[in-house]
Scaffold this motif. Structure first.
Motif, PDB file in Angstrom:
ATOM      1  N   UNK A   1     -10.042  -1.402   2.422  1.00  0.00           N
ATOM      2  CA  UNK A   1      -9.730  -0.828   1.116  1.00  0.00           C
ATOM      3  C   UNK A   1     -11.042  -0.509   0.386  1.00  0.00           C
ATOM      4  N   UNK A   2     -10.954   0.360  -0.608  1.00  0.00           N
ATOM      5  CA  UNK A   2     -12.181   0.772  -1.301  1.00  0.00           C
ATOM      6  C   UNK A   2     -12.880  -0.390  -2.009  1.00  0.00           C
ATOM      7  N   UNK A   3     -12.100  -1.345  -2.492  1.00  0.00           N
ATOM      8  CA  UNK A   3     -12.739  -2.464  -3.195  1.00  0.00           C
ATOM      9  C   UNK A   3     -13.694  -3.237  -2.271  1.00  0.00           C
ATOM     10  N   UNK A   4     -13.381  -3.263  -0.995  1.00  0.00           N
ATOM     11  CA  UNK A   4     -14.239  -3.996  -0.045  1.00  0.00           C
ATOM     12  C   UNK A   4     -15.672  -3.462  -0.093  1.00  0.00           C
ATOM     13  N   UNK A   5     -15.812  -2.177  -0.348  1.00  0.00           N
ATOM     14  CA  UNK A   5     -17.148  -1.559  -0.380  1.00  0.00           C
ATOM     15  C   UNK A   5     -17.992  -2.090  -1.531  1.00  0.00           C
ATOM     16  N   UNK A   6     -17.321  -2.563  -2.579  1.00  0.00           N
ATOM     17  CA  UNK A   6     -18.091  -3.070  -3.721  1.00  0.00           C
ATOM     18  C   UNK A   6     -18.797  -4.378  -3.366  1.00  0.00           C
TER      19      UNK A   6
ATOM     20  N   UNK B   1      -5.103   6.212  -5.135  1.00  0.00           N
ATOM     21  CA  UNK B   1      -5.949   6.056  -6.323  1.00  0.00           C
ATOM     22  C   UNK B   1      -6.339   4.594  -6.539  1.00  0.00           C
ATOM     23  N   UNK B   2      -5.717   3.706  -5.798  1.00  0.00           N
ATOM     24  CA  UNK B   2      -5.969   2.281  -6.027  1.00  0.00           C
ATOM     25  C   UNK B   2      -7.128   1.738  -5.194  1.00  0.00           C
ATOM     26  N   UNK B   3      -7.893   0.842  -5.787  1.00  0.00           N
ATOM     27  CA  UNK B   3      -9.018   0.218  -5.077  1.00  0.00           C
ATOM     28  C   UNK B   3      -8.522  -0.677  -3.951  1.00  0.00           C
ATOM     29  N   UNK B   4      -7.260  -1.093  -4.056  1.00  0.00           N
ATOM     30  CA  UNK B   4      -6.711  -1.931  -2.987  1.00  0.00           C
ATOM     31  C   UNK B   4      -5.634  -1.187  -2.190  1.00  0.00           C
ATOM     32  N   UNK B   5      -5.757   0.150  -2.146  1.00  0.00           N
ATOM     33  CA  UNK B   5      -4.861   0.890  -1.242  1.00  0.00           C
ATOM     34  C   UNK B   5      -5.203   0.509   0.192  1.00  0.00           C
ATOM     35  N   UNK B   6      -4.190   0.464   1.041  1.00  0.00           N
ATOM     36  CA  UNK B   6      -4.462   0.014   2.416  1.00  0.00           C
ATOM     37  C   UNK B   6      -5.369   0.963   3.182  1.00  0.00           C
TER      38      UNK B   6
ATOM     39  N   UNK C   1      -6.576  -4.076   1.883  1.00  0.00           N
ATOM     40  CA  UNK C   1      -5.670  -3.292   1.059  1.00  0.00           C
ATOM     41  C   UNK C   1      -4.238  -3.790   1.216  1.00  0.00           C
ATOM     42  N   UNK C   2      -3.393  -3.321   0.311  1.00  0.00           N
ATOM     43  CA  UNK C   2      -1.994  -3.792   0.266  1.00  0.00           C
ATOM     44  C   UNK C   2      -1.156  -3.082   1.319  1.00  0.00           C
ATOM     45  N   UNK C   3      -0.433  -3.855   2.087  1.00  0.00           N
ATOM     46  CA  UNK C   3       0.527  -3.260   3.013  1.00  0.00           C
ATOM     47  C   UNK C   3       1.803  -2.979   2.233  1.00  0.00           C
ATOM     48  N   UNK C   4       2.232  -1.711   2.150  1.00  0.00           N
ATOM     49  CA  UNK C   4       3.453  -1.420   1.395  1.00  0.00           C
ATOM     50  C   UNK C   4       4.638  -2.211   1.955  1.00  0.00           C
ATOM     51  N   UNK C   5       5.483  -2.671   1.061  1.00  0.00           N
ATOM     52  CA  UNK C   5       6.622  -3.473   1.507  1.00  0.00           C
ATOM     53  C   UNK C   5       7.859  -2.604   1.703  1.00  0.00           C
ATOM     54  N   UNK C   6       7.720  -1.286   1.484  1.00  0.00           N
ATOM     55  CA  UNK C   6       8.866  -0.380   1.649  1.00  0.00           C
ATOM     56  C   UNK C   6       9.525  -0.575   3.009  1.00  0.00           C
ATOM     57  N   UNK C   7      10.837  -0.626   2.975  1.00  0.00           N
ATOM     58  CA  UNK C   7      11.566  -0.713   4.238  1.00  0.00           C
ATOM     59  C   UNK C   7      11.641   0.709   4.802  1.00  0.00           C
TER      60      UNK C   7
END
Ligand code: GCU
Length: 412
Positions: free
Chosen positions: A304-309, A213-218, A60-66
């Motif tokens: 991330x959820x996509x990994x399950x697919x 809600x994202x399939x690539x949420x961390x 999943x994506x690591x948020x880049x927020x500082x």
């Protein structure tokens, strides 16, 4: 047999070498558009593609927020461990998210050090009170891994630490040896970053960053890796620590996080993955030990959820774990297995490390230098190292002996 909702299914793990079958690994040096990488510059671009692929499909994506951090020294002991160490307890809190629990970091620096020293940074499984017998380290008050001695008197019967767990994992953390060899040690409880269960995200950084809600949420491993980088942020402010020499180390699930942290964050000068297994150092396509389907079923929160697919079509994954290992290049990388830890697939971990060689070569560095699985207790390699020690899934003195030598040779 695998169990899903208590129902026996097809086995989702395998201990039979004859059933591994054949597989073709993706080539780390082939870009998404099919071009061959032939030099460092090309690899630096390819590195970005691979990081994206691991974020989209695996962790999943690591948020880049500082995120604004506050580092608060809670306690300093200038004479810890009979005068061997300066010990600090530092609380990392989140200025804009006061509801989040702080990460409580425990740091030991050798008192005899004349200049800043390299540091091993690793999360721990059972709370800081488990890594030392020192009675003035407060018991963790957070959700507690059941492997530790726990009571269930937390809210909703949640497990909590008890005094019985003090020093429970001292064997895995030879602090005095590490200090005497001239290294600092920094550790924090992994549950401070996120409790290790499917609802754990509700009380950690993933409750405020990311998009569920994202399939690539961390996933949780992504959060733990993020926590490692935040501890590195703090270590960079400590004059006693050599911030150019922070070694990311982790065992098992925490080893998976140590790898993902080291892959993303180049401030980690070296990475040590102790028995990180499936979703860590072991090849996913090698159907042996734990499998993608099994790990996603037992630990649905880690990736991330996509990994399950990919549970039943691992060969469709655009990456495999040797490419995660290669993301550490050209920095030193240690992959370690244990003979009786077949769940982690020692051979799959070794083969993952083998496959990093062409990437290290681009930098003129020697990797493992062999494709033959070594005999037990026989470390192999140069900038990339590997050993398969005798014994069980664990972190032992033998492992640390190798890691300290590796650090002496390649990180100092
Ligand atoms: C389980 C899990 C592994 C993990 C291990 C650990 O066995 O299946 O993937 O590495 O726990 O963290 O000890």
């Amino acid at each position: 047999l695998g169990l899903v909702n208590g129902q026996a299914t097809e086995p989702t793990y395998n201990y039979d070498e004859a059933k591994v079958g054949t597989y073709t690994l993706p080539d780390p040096l082939l870009t998404n558009s099919g071009q061959r990488v032939t030099d460092k510059k090309g690899w630096e671009r390819r590195r970005g593609e691979l990081l994206d692929l691991f974020a989209q499909h695996v962790y999943g994506q690591t948020p880049t927020d500082k995120v604004k951090l506050r580092f608060q020294t809670v306690k300093t002991d200038n004479n810890a461990l009979n005068g061997l160490a300066i010990r600090k307890q530092v609380s990392i809190s989140f200025v804009d998210y006061p509801q989040l629990p702080p990460i409580e970091v425990l740091v030991y620096v050798p008192k005899s050090a004349k200049k800043s020293v390299p540091v091993f940074l690793g999360l721990n499984f059972c709370g800081n009170h488990c890594v030392t017998m020192e009675t003035d380290i407060p018991l963790s008050t957070r959700w507690m891994n059941k492997a530790a001695d726990v009571t269930t008197d937390g809210p909703n019967g949640e497990p909590r630490a008890t005094e019985k767990a003090r020093g429970l994992q001292v064997r895995r953390w030879p602090i005095e040896t590490i200090l005497k060899r001239g290294y600092a040690l920094a550790t924090a409880y992994y549950g401070d970053v996120e409790p290790d269960h499917p609802q754990g995200w509700r009380s950690g950084i993933r409750s405020v960053l990311g998009d569920t809600t994202r399939a690539d949420n961390w996933g949780t491993i992504g959060a733990w890796a993020w926590g490692m980088s935040r501890i590195a942020d703090y270590l960079a402010t400590e004059s006693a620590i050599d911030a150019q020499r922070i070694i990311s180390i982790g065992h098992s699930r925490i080893g998976k996080a140590a790898l993902w942290a080291g892959a993303q964050d180049k401030r980690f000068a070296a990475v040590i993955a102790n028995e990180a297994g499936e979703g860590g150092s072991a090849l996913a396509r090698r159907w042996y030990g734990e499998t993608v389907e099994r790990i996603n079923t037992s630990f649905p929160h880690w990736f991330c959820n996509r990994y399950k697919t990919y549970n039943k079509r691992v060969s469709d994954l655009p990456v495999d774990q040797h490419e995660l290992l290669a993301l550490v290049a050209p920095r030193p990388l240690y992959v370690a297995s244990a003979e009786e830890d077949q769940w982690s697939d020692p051979k799959g971990e070794f083969l993952g490390a083998v496959q990093t060689e062409p990437v290290y070569r681009l930098y003129g560095k020697a990797g493992l230098g062999t494709v033959t699985f070594p005999v037990v207790n026989q470390p192999v390699g140069q900038t990339v190292r590997y050993h398969d020690r005798t014994g069980k899934h664990d972190v032992t003195d033998y492992d640390w002996e190798q890691y300290l030598r590796f650090a002496d040779e390649l990180v100092r």
